[in-house]
Design a protein around this motif. Sequence first.
Motif, PDB file in Angstrom:
ATOM      1  N   PRO A 115       0.735  -1.281  -0.078  1.00 21.75           N
ATOM      2  CA  PRO A 115       0.036  -0.072   0.106  1.00 21.75           C
ATOM      3  C   PRO A 115       0.880   1.425   0.132  1.00 21.75           C
ATOM      4  N   GLU A 116       2.102   1.110   0.668  1.00 23.86           N
ATOM      5  CA  GLU A 116       2.896   2.287   0.798  1.00 23.86           C
ATOM      6  C   GLU A 116       3.212   2.804  -0.871  1.00 23.86           C
ATOM      7  N   ALA A 117       3.564   1.835  -1.840  1.00 27.86           N
ATOM      8  CA  ALA A 117       4.057   2.012  -2.981  1.00 27.86           C
ATOM      9  C   ALA A 117       3.030   2.424  -3.558  1.00 27.86           C
ATOM     10  N   ILE A 118       1.568   1.943  -3.459  1.00 29.41           N
ATOM     11  CA  ILE A 118       0.452   2.453  -4.302  1.00 29.41           C
ATOM     12  C   ILE A 118       0.244   3.968  -4.095  1.00 29.41           C
ATOM     13  N   THR A 119       0.349   4.214  -2.894  1.00 28.67           N
ATOM     14  CA  THR A 119       0.245   5.712  -2.495  1.00 28.67           C
ATOM     15  C   THR A 119       1.038   6.722  -3.323  1.00 28.67           C
ATOM     16  N   VAL A 120       2.389   6.099  -3.028  1.00 28.51           N
ATOM     17  CA  VAL A 120       3.335   7.123  -3.682  1.00 28.51           C
ATOM     18  C   VAL A 120       3.057   7.325  -5.417  1.00 28.51           C
ATOM     19  N   TYR A 121       2.726   5.987  -5.904  1.00 27.73           N
ATOM     20  CA  TYR A 121       2.570   6.118  -7.461  1.00 27.73           C
ATOM     21  C   TYR A 121       1.276   7.017  -7.727  1.00 27.73           C
ATOM     22  N   GLU A 122       0.203   6.687  -7.014  1.00 29.31           N
ATOM     23  CA  GLU A 122      -1.164   7.355  -6.937  1.00 29.31           C
ATOM     24  C   GLU A 122      -0.952   8.942  -6.881  1.00 29.31           C
ATOM     25  N   ARG A 123      -0.037   9.351  -5.632  1.00 33.57           N
ATOM     26  CA  ARG A 123       0.312  10.700  -5.414  1.00 33.57           C
ATOM     27  C   ARG A 123       1.053  11.318  -6.640  1.00 33.57           C
ATOM     28  N   ALA A 124       1.632  10.845  -7.295  1.00 36.15           N
ATOM     29  CA  ALA A 124       2.659  11.220  -8.506  1.00 36.15           C
ATOM     30  C   ALA A 124       1.852  11.342  -9.644  1.00 36.15           C
ATOM     31  N   GLY A 125       0.459  10.838  -9.766  1.00 37.41           N
ATOM     32  CA  GLY A 125      -0.326  10.982 -10.899  1.00 37.41           C
ATOM     33  C   GLY A 125      -0.304   9.615 -11.752  1.00 37.41           C
ATOM     34  N   PHE A 126       0.014   8.736 -11.376  1.00 37.59           N
ATOM     35  CA  PHE A 126      -0.309   7.483 -11.954  1.00 37.59           C
ATOM     36  C   PHE A 126      -1.546   6.821 -11.937  1.00 37.59           C
ATOM     37  N   HIS A 127      -2.070   6.438 -12.726  1.00 44.89           N
ATOM     38  CA  HIS A 127      -3.324   5.683 -13.011  1.00 44.89           C
ATOM     39  C   HIS A 127      -3.511   4.273 -13.499  1.00 44.89           C
ATOM     40  N   ARG A 128      -4.309   3.498 -12.613  1.00 45.04           N
ATOM     41  CA  ARG A 128      -4.334   2.063 -12.777  1.00 45.04           C
ATOM     42  C   ARG A 128      -4.529   1.706 -14.148  1.00 45.04           C
ATOM     43  N   ILE A 129      -3.965   0.741 -14.630  1.00 45.98           N
ATOM     44  CA  ILE A 129      -4.335   0.284 -16.208  1.00 45.98           C
ATOM     45  C   ILE A 129      -4.245  -1.414 -15.979  1.00 45.98           C
ATOM     46  N   PRO A 130      -4.897  -1.968 -17.060  1.00 41.99           N
ATOM     47  CA  PRO A 130      -4.833  -3.483 -16.986  1.00 41.99           C
ATOM     48  C   PRO A 130      -3.614  -4.100 -16.767  1.00 41.99           C
ATOM     49  N   ASN A 131      -3.254  -4.988 -16.094  1.00 39.12           N
ATOM     50  CA  ASN A 131      -2.151  -5.689 -16.138  1.00 39.12           C
ATOM     51  C   ASN A 131      -1.342  -6.124 -17.407  1.00 39.12           C
ATOM     52  N   TYR A 132      -0.261  -5.621 -17.453  1.00 36.59           N
ATOM     53  CA  TYR A 132       0.451  -5.968 -18.814  1.00 36.59           C
ATOM     54  C   TYR A 132       1.498  -7.308 -18.697  1.00 36.59           C
ATOM     55  N   PRO A 133       1.704  -7.903 -19.813  1.00 34.79           N
ATOM     56  CA  PRO A 133       2.552  -9.128 -19.651  1.00 34.79           C
ATOM     57  C   PRO A 133       3.929  -8.720 -18.969  1.00 34.79           C
ATOM     58  N   PRO A 134       4.565  -9.575 -18.110  1.00 36.47           N
ATOM     59  CA  PRO A 134       4.062 -10.818 -17.864  1.00 36.47           C
ATOM     60  C   PRO A 134       3.147 -10.765 -16.663  1.00 36.47           C
ATOM     61  N   TYR A 135       2.803  -9.500 -16.001  1.00 35.58           N
ATOM     62  CA  TYR A 135       1.940  -9.385 -14.499  1.00 35.58           C
ATOM     63  C   TYR A 135       0.619  -9.667 -14.974  1.00 35.58           C
ATOM     64  N   HIS A 136       0.094  -9.981 -16.135  1.00 32.00           N
ATOM     65  CA  HIS A 136      -1.383 -10.067 -16.387  1.00 32.00           C
ATOM     66  C   HIS A 136      -1.450 -11.725 -15.805  1.00 32.00           C
ATOM     67  N   LEU A 137      -0.350 -12.375 -15.574  1.00 33.37           N
ATOM     68  CA  LEU A 137      -0.433 -13.786 -15.254  1.00 33.37           C
ATOM     69  C   LEU A 137      -0.427 -13.994 -13.714  1.00 33.37           C
ATOM     70  N   TRP A 138      -0.376 -12.802 -12.982  1.00 32.48           N
ATOM     71  CA  TRP A 138      -0.126 -13.001 -11.428  1.00 32.48           C
ATOM     72  C   TRP A 138      -1.282 -12.152 -10.805  1.00 32.48           C
ATOM     73  N   ASP A 139      -2.313 -12.486 -10.181  1.00 36.69           N
ATOM     74  CA  ASP A 139      -3.380 -11.858  -9.627  1.00 36.69           C
ATOM     75  C   ASP A 139      -3.105 -10.772  -8.463  1.00 36.69           C
ATOM     76  N   MET A 140      -1.880 -10.971  -8.025  1.00 41.98           N
ATOM     77  CA  MET A 140      -1.344 -10.000  -6.918  1.00 41.98           C
ATOM     78  C   MET A 140      -0.794  -8.641  -7.530  1.00 41.98           C
ATOM     79  N   SER A 141      -0.688  -8.682  -8.950  1.00 45.56           N
ATOM     80  CA  SER A 141       0.039  -7.510  -9.408  1.00 45.56           C
ATOM     81  C   SER A 141      -0.863  -6.447  -9.655  1.00 45.56           C
ATOM     82  N   ILE A 142      -0.456  -5.152  -9.549  1.00 40.27           N
ATOM     83  CA  ILE A 142      -1.287  -3.837  -9.852  1.00 40.27           C
ATOM     84  C   ILE A 142      -0.598  -3.098 -10.894  1.00 40.27           C
ATOM     85  N   CYS A 143      -0.985  -2.693 -12.006  1.00 43.10           N
ATOM     86  CA  CYS A 143      -0.034  -2.155 -12.748  1.00 43.10           C
ATOM     87  C   CYS A 143      -0.659  -0.529 -13.209  1.00 43.10           C
ATOM     88  N   TYR A 144       0.264   0.346 -13.293  1.00 44.77           N
ATOM     89  CA  TYR A 144      -0.175   1.901 -13.351  1.00 44.77           C
ATOM     90  C   TYR A 144       0.756   2.383 -14.488  1.00 44.77           C
TER      91      TYR A 144
END
Length: 157
Positions: A115-144
């Motif tokens: 959650p700390e990383a998610i907060t940093v990236y969202e504060r920096a203006g990153f927006h959630r996107i669909p998981n891209y390869p290879p992270y689309h294979l792992w349900d614990m990934s979140i991509c921005y």
Amino acid sequence: MDVKIVETGPDDTRLGPLLAELRAELDARYPEEIDFEHPELHGAARFALAVSGDEAVGCCAVQPLGDGWCEIKRMYVRPAARGLGIAGRIVAEVERTAARMGAHQIKLETGIRQPEAITVYERAGFHRIPNYPPYHLWDMSICYAKSLTSQGTAPPG
């Protein structure tokens, strides 16, 4: 804590201990990750290194992907240096480095137990996107992603 952010290459010896600490922290947060292989950095990657005195306290890599994209990898700030805004400064430096590399868009993967990383990236203006390869294979990934231009947000991808 007086901290400066410097650009360096992947062969900088100050990175080794930070990356080992990052790996240990991720292993503790994601013990099931044993079967998941993260892509390696390639030689064109650059690092933003946070330094306080003679001690490296944080780092983050930016790696060119081609087609105007770069990817953030290996973001880490030592626990004693967290909460001081260092991560946000590192991300800002990585964005400047990506722009100098010719990128117009930047993307990254983090995990649901960071959650700390998610907060940093969202504060920096990153927006959630669909998981891209290879992270689309792992349900614990979140991509921005984030546009490095004033045109708005980065497209999925």
